[in-house]
Design a protein around this motif. Structure first.
Motif, mmCIF file in Angstrom:
data_model
loop_
_atom_site.group_PDB
_atom_site.id
_atom_site.type_symbol
_atom_site.label_atom_id
_atom_site.label_comp_id
_atom_site.label_asym_id
_atom_site.label_seq_id
_atom_site.Cartn_x
_atom_site.Cartn_y
_atom_site.Cartn_z
ATOM 1 N N ILE A 199 0.740 -1.386 0.305
ATOM 2 C CA ILE A 199 0.325 -0.026 0.366
ATOM 3 C C ILE A 199 0.760 1.914 0.271
ATOM 4 O O ILE A 199 0.445 2.266 -0.724
ATOM 5 N N VAL A 200 1.931 1.401 1.136
ATOM 6 C CA VAL A 200 3.054 2.631 0.877
ATOM 7 C C VAL A 200 3.933 2.514 -0.416
ATOM 8 O O VAL A 200 3.555 4.162 -0.885
ATOM 9 N N TRP A 201 3.782 1.284 -0.781
ATOM 10 C CA TRP A 201 4.424 1.311 -1.992
ATOM 11 C C TRP A 201 4.084 2.282 -3.741
ATOM 12 O O TRP A 201 3.970 2.930 -4.039
ATOM 13 N N ILE A 202 2.171 1.941 -3.218
ATOM 14 C CA ILE A 202 1.219 2.340 -4.282
ATOM 15 C C ILE A 202 1.509 3.975 -4.316
ATOM 16 O O ILE A 202 1.534 4.753 -5.060
ATOM 17 N N LEU A 203 1.185 4.275 -2.563
ATOM 18 C CA LEU A 203 1.183 5.679 -2.949
ATOM 19 C C LEU A 203 2.186 6.644 -3.002
ATOM 20 O O LEU A 203 2.013 7.632 -3.179
ATOM 21 N N LEU A 204 3.471 5.824 -2.584
ATOM 22 C CA LEU A 204 4.387 5.732 -3.399
ATOM 23 C C LEU A 204 4.259 6.329 -4.952
ATOM 24 O O LEU A 204 5.255 7.526 -5.138
ATOM 25 N N GLY A 205 4.251 5.038 -5.918
ATOM 26 C CA GLY A 205 3.436 5.563 -7.154
ATOM 27 C C GLY A 205 3.351 7.019 -7.160
ATOM 28 O O GLY A 205 3.362 7.863 -7.941
ATOM 29 N N LEU A 206 2.625 7.385 -6.839
ATOM 30 C CA LEU A 206 0.931 8.581 -6.937
ATOM 31 C C LEU A 206 2.346 9.831 -6.680
ATOM 32 O O LEU A 206 1.595 10.505 -7.728
ATOM 33 N N LEU A 207 2.871 9.558 -5.429
ATOM 34 C CA LEU A 207 3.803 10.829 -5.938
ATOM 35 C C LEU A 207 4.870 11.395 -6.686
ATOM 36 O O LEU A 207 5.258 11.931 -6.959
ATOM 37 N N ALA A 208 5.764 10.342 -6.947
ATOM 38 C CA ALA A 208 6.482 10.064 -7.778
ATOM 39 C C ALA A 208 5.854 10.192 -9.009
ATOM 40 O O ALA A 208 6.238 10.909 -9.772
ATOM 41 N N GLY A 209 5.065 9.981 -9.738
ATOM 42 C CA GLY A 209 4.398 10.006 -10.578
ATOM 43 C C GLY A 209 3.910 11.726 -11.143
ATOM 44 O O GLY A 209 4.207 12.191 -11.997
ATOM 45 N N GLY A 210 3.695 12.098 -9.794
ATOM 46 C CA GLY A 210 3.245 13.745 -10.229
ATOM 47 C C GLY A 210 4.584 14.875 -9.566
ATOM 48 O O GLY A 210 3.797 15.743 -9.124
ATOM 49 N N TRP A 211 5.613 14.569 -9.489
ATOM 50 C CA TRP A 211 6.548 14.945 -9.022
ATOM 51 C C TRP A 211 6.926 16.502 -10.056
ATOM 52 O O TRP A 211 7.460 17.429 -9.744
ATOM 53 N N ASN A 212 7.825 16.044 -10.576
ATOM 54 C CA ASN A 212 8.771 16.542 -11.955
ATOM 55 C C ASN A 212 7.804 15.677 -13.045
ATOM 56 O O ASN A 212 8.428 14.661 -12.929
ATOM 57 N N GLU A 213 8.521 16.586 -14.628
ATOM 58 C CA GLU A 213 7.557 16.476 -15.932
ATOM 59 C C GLU A 213 8.983 15.463 -15.904
ATOM 60 O O GLU A 213 7.811 14.045 -16.576
ATOM 61 N N ASN A 214 9.855 15.458 -16.725
ATOM 62 C CA ASN A 214 10.923 14.832 -17.320
ATOM 63 C C ASN A 214 11.193 13.473 -16.330
ATOM 64 O O ASN A 214 11.289 12.485 -16.969
ATOM 65 N N VAL A 215 11.287 13.811 -14.926
ATOM 66 C CA VAL A 215 11.995 12.624 -14.018
ATOM 67 C C VAL A 215 10.628 11.999 -14.292
ATOM 68 O O VAL A 215 10.564 10.395 -13.778
ATOM 69 N N SER A 216 9.328 12.050 -13.634
ATOM 70 C CA SER A 216 8.400 11.072 -13.654
ATOM 71 C C SER A 216 8.094 10.323 -15.057
ATOM 72 O O SER A 216 7.303 9.637 -14.708
#
Length: 452
Positions: free
Chosen positions: A189-206
């Motif tokens: 569950i933590v990993w899924i939430l982490l994915g949400l944050l990682a995907g929306g952090w920075n355009e080219n990085v994400s």
């Protein structure tokens, strides 16, 4: 220092069991490297004052009022998505740290740098002192806009924190290359939430991180390995986070260029030239991957490094769709190339190429020792100049002088955050960044004075 460490270890059995003493001896070199890097980056952070966008983010994007509480940040970020860009979490983090005493950001940011460095080496296996030290050297030498990415408050919240979070999210995907991993429900569950944050952090990085996760899942399918539901769910969450950022109204207005064949060609050339600035890392990788393939024993390392290089290229060339490409946006490309080189060096070291890895580290340490001195001196010189300007602005406010005249501050190296930033505008006091700097210091206007 080695003698002292050895003496300390010899004395440990008196207070610790032999097993505990052995563990302490094994972890001591890694701890010393991490502590040394932390202290150095902390000093560099302490010598980097507020700059440019930092003053802008001290105020709400709703009505320009000062941010005075955490609750003020939420409507500010909502308005920010309408006016600036869709990096909700990154700029929430920046506005939060600007609300807190500066020392909080300085300490936490230095810790995040060390964590990011550990994650770069973690992709290739356990974190070891020599790969960690080499990773720092390669980042210091070759990461573009080092000061903007790692030391400047607003820049670090967008780039350093972004790539650290994405690497943390990617680690389980890379682990699955070696073996099918399992985890508790809470970790999933933590990993899924982490994915949400990682995907929306920075355009080219994400975007690059999502692309690499897709490649690793596709690789598992090709190998007929089981793909767990949480791997798909975390990827879906990351895509959702990315869409939340990319579909913000301000993204289309400020970040994405109007598409045409001529524009795409021009931006492709710009991105290729940016990639050329990382030529030493590309050359090092080419040599290492050739040796690894010829050795015939580094298959898993070659696969992981290839995914990282493809991710680096994706992070670089996705910028052809952007309105502009600043050096700081190439940081993740450099980070991924460093990680790819470290993976191959580790594999080659285990395959009998110990002299190669030792020589690489020696050369990197020699070059870094020079550029650490040059870079640290430039950071200090910039700090002295900017601090003097801050004292001047404060004295103007205390003397009830409504207008101040501020000279342009320049830097000599990429290690100072001022290097590629517009410290002050010399033509219009009512524009960025003059306007918000003046409001921060309680002045009516700040006029920029061109340098000699």
């Amino acid at each position: 220092m080695q003698m002292q460490a050895g003496q300390a270890v010899q004395e440990l059995p008196e207070s610790l069991s032999p097993k505990q003493a052995s563990m302490w001896k094994r972890h001591l070199p890694l701890s010393l490297v991490c502590l040394s890097v932390f202290v150095f980056i902390l000093v560099c952070n302490l010598l980097t004052p507020l700059l440019v966008d930092d003053y802008t983010y001290c105020f709400s994007f709703v009505d320009g009022s000062p941010i005075e509480s955490v609750w003020d940040i939420f409507p500010s970020i909502a308005a920010h998505a309408q006016k600036m860009n869709g990096r909700h979490t990154a700029h929430f983090t920046a506005q939060l740290f600007l609300l807190l005493p500066p020392i909080f950001f300085k300490i936490i940011n230095a810790a995040v740098f060390v964590i990011g460095l550990c994650l770069i080496t973690r992709i290739g296996g356990k974190v070891r002192p020599r790969p960690l030290l080499l990773g720092f050297c390669l980042l210091w030498l070759f990461e573009p806009a080092f000061g903007e990415v790692n030391l400047w408050l607003d820049g670090a919240c967008n780039y350093l924190w972004g790539y650290t979070l994405c690497l943390l999210w990617l680690c389980p995907y890379f682990d699955s290359v070696d073996r099918p991993a399992d985890a508790s429900m809470a970790r999933r569950i933590v990993w899924i939430l982490l994915g949400l944050l990682a995907g929306g952090w920075n355009e080219n990085v994400s975007a690059s991180a999502i692309f690499m996760a897709m490649l690793l899942i596709a690789l598992a399918i090709l190998r007929r390995r089981r793909v767990r539901w949480d791997q798909i769910a975390s990827l879906a969450a990351a895509v959702g986070g990315f869409l939340t950022m990319a579909l913000a109204p301000a993204e289309g207005k400020n970040k994405i260029a109007s598409l045409s064949l001529g524009m795409l060609r021009d931006h492709f050339v710009i991105a290729t030239k940016m990639l050329a600035t990382l030529a030493p890392l590309l050359l090092l990788y080419t040599v290492l991957v050739t040796l690894a393939v010829l050795s015939g024993k580094a298959g898993q390392a070659v696969i992981k490094s290839a995914v990282l290089v493809l991710g680096a290229l994706a992070s670089n060339y996705v910028m052809i769709f952007a309105s502009y490409y600043y050096d700081r946006s190439a940081a993740f490309t450099a980070v991924l190339l460093v990680a790819a080189c470290l993976i191959l060096l580790r594999a080659l070291h285990a395959d009998g190429y110990k002299k190669l890895s030792a020589c690489t580290l020696s050369v990197a340490l020699l070059l870094t020792s020079y550029f650490v001195i040059i870079g640290a001196n430039d950071i200090y010189d910039t700090y002295q100049t900017v601090t003097a300007n801050e004292e001047y602005l404060t004295s103007c406010r205390d003397a009830d002088l409504p207008v101040a005249y501020l000279p342009v501050v320049t830097a000599e190296t990429k290690y100072s955050a001022v290097k590629n930033l517009k410290y002050i505008d010399t033509t219009d006091p009512d524009t960025w960044p003059n306007r918000n700097m003046a409001r921060y210091y309680g002045l009516d206007a700040i006029y920029g004075v061109p340098g000699e």
